[in-house]
Write an enzyme that holds these catalytic residues in place. Structure first.
Site, mmCIF file in Angstrom:
data_model
loop_
_atom_site.group_PDB
_atom_site.id
_atom_site.type_symbol
_atom_site.label_atom_id
_atom_site.label_comp_id
_atom_site.label_asym_id
_atom_site.label_seq_id
_atom_site.Cartn_x
_atom_site.Cartn_y
_atom_site.Cartn_z
ATOM 1 C CG HIS A 192 -1.700 1.213 1.451
ATOM 2 N ND1 HIS A 192 -3.025 1.323 1.080
ATOM 3 C CD2 HIS A 192 -1.377 2.402 2.003
ATOM 4 C CE1 HIS A 192 -3.473 2.529 1.400
ATOM 5 N NE2 HIS A 192 -2.486 3.194 1.963
ATOM 6 C CD GLU A 193 1.972 3.581 3.630
ATOM 7 O OE1 GLU A 193 2.411 4.703 3.332
ATOM 8 O OE2 GLU A 193 0.805 3.403 4.029
#
Length: 271
Positions: free
Chosen positions: A144-145
């Site tokens: 996600h990051e």
């Protein structure tokens, strides 16, 4: 008179914004179909350079305090997962393999992780240890990051802040209240550590993140279980690094749908 000056400055700002902005497609759509064009007021090079400086300062401070990479086994685990995810970034943008990726673990009770522009990653021990994350769940968070960095959400948010600050600066100049600007470095710090991501950015990062995890051989359904853990943490509120939008219920439904969509990629990676 003031009205005329304000109109002139507003027109000047609009002209400068039009001249300086660029509409780009930062990534390929991937299997999850993220295909939104973005408007940027600052170059990738400038943002990446500022992010690198901010990251270096953070790492130096952590090292000085004895909070950097204290557990070799934990660091090895985080970097191994990151390496597998980074190897899949080419499906979204071909230049990502040439980024100067860095991955570090910071000792802190915070439930936090981030990937700054240009691939500067930090994972906080509180996130791993308090939530007892499996490899698939940790891959979901890191994916996600990383997705935020691939989509250049930091650059996009800095551009939005620059436009807002320019408008404020015009008002300040007209009212005679002084400088209302901010350096690029401080804007990078704001969008990384202070300002929440938008609903659009979070959805894009969720969807690209599950695809990165699946292609790297991590069960994409880990994104669902890690979000459930996060939603229950701190009295039911999500961690600092996640936006409050979309709602946890809608987010889980979206993650379930997209995790299922990329399951064939996960099965193929396992083979």
């Amino acid at each position: 008179m003031r009205s005329s000056v304000l109109s002139f400055l507003a027109a000047l700002l609009a002209a400068l914004a039009i001249a300086g902005c660029t509409t780009v497609r930062t990534t390929q759509a991937g299997a999850v179909g993220v295909d939104r064009k973005q408007t940027m007021l600052v170059s990738s090079r400038e943002v990446d350079q500022a992010a690198s400086q901010q990251y270096s300062q953070l790492i130096a401070q952590a090292r000085q305090k004895g909070l950097l990479n204290r557990d070799p086994a934990e660091v090895e685990r985080v970097r191994a997962i990151a390496s597998r995810l980074i190897a899949q970034t080419g499906y979204f943008r071909s230049d990502a393999s040439g980024w100067r990726w860095e991955v570090n673990v910071l000792t802190s009770s915070q439930l936090n992780a981030f990937c700054m522009p240009g691939g500067k990653i930090a994972v906080y021990t509180g996130l791993i240890e308090k939530l007892k994350l499996s490899d698939a769940e940790l891959a979901a968070v890191m994916g996600h990051e990383i997705a935020h960095a691939l989509r250049e959400h930091g650059r996009e948010r800095v551009s939005q802040q620059m436009a807002t600050n320019a408008a404020v600066a015009i008002g300040a100049a007209v009212l005679g209240v002084g400088d209302a600007g901010a350096s690029l470095g401080s804007l990078i710090a704001q969008v990384t550590f202070t300002l929440p991501n938008s609903r659009t950015h979070e959805i894009e990062a969720d969807r690209i993140g599950v695809e990165l995890a699946a292609r790297a051989g991590f069960d994409p359904r880990g994104a669902v279980t890690v979000w459930q853990k996060m939603a229950q943490a701190d009295g039911g509120g999500p961690p600092q690094f996640l936006s409050t939008h979309p709602s946890p219920e809608n987010r889980i439904k979206d993650l379930e749908a997209y995790a299922q969509k990329v399951m064939p990629l996960y099965e193929a990676a396992k083979r």
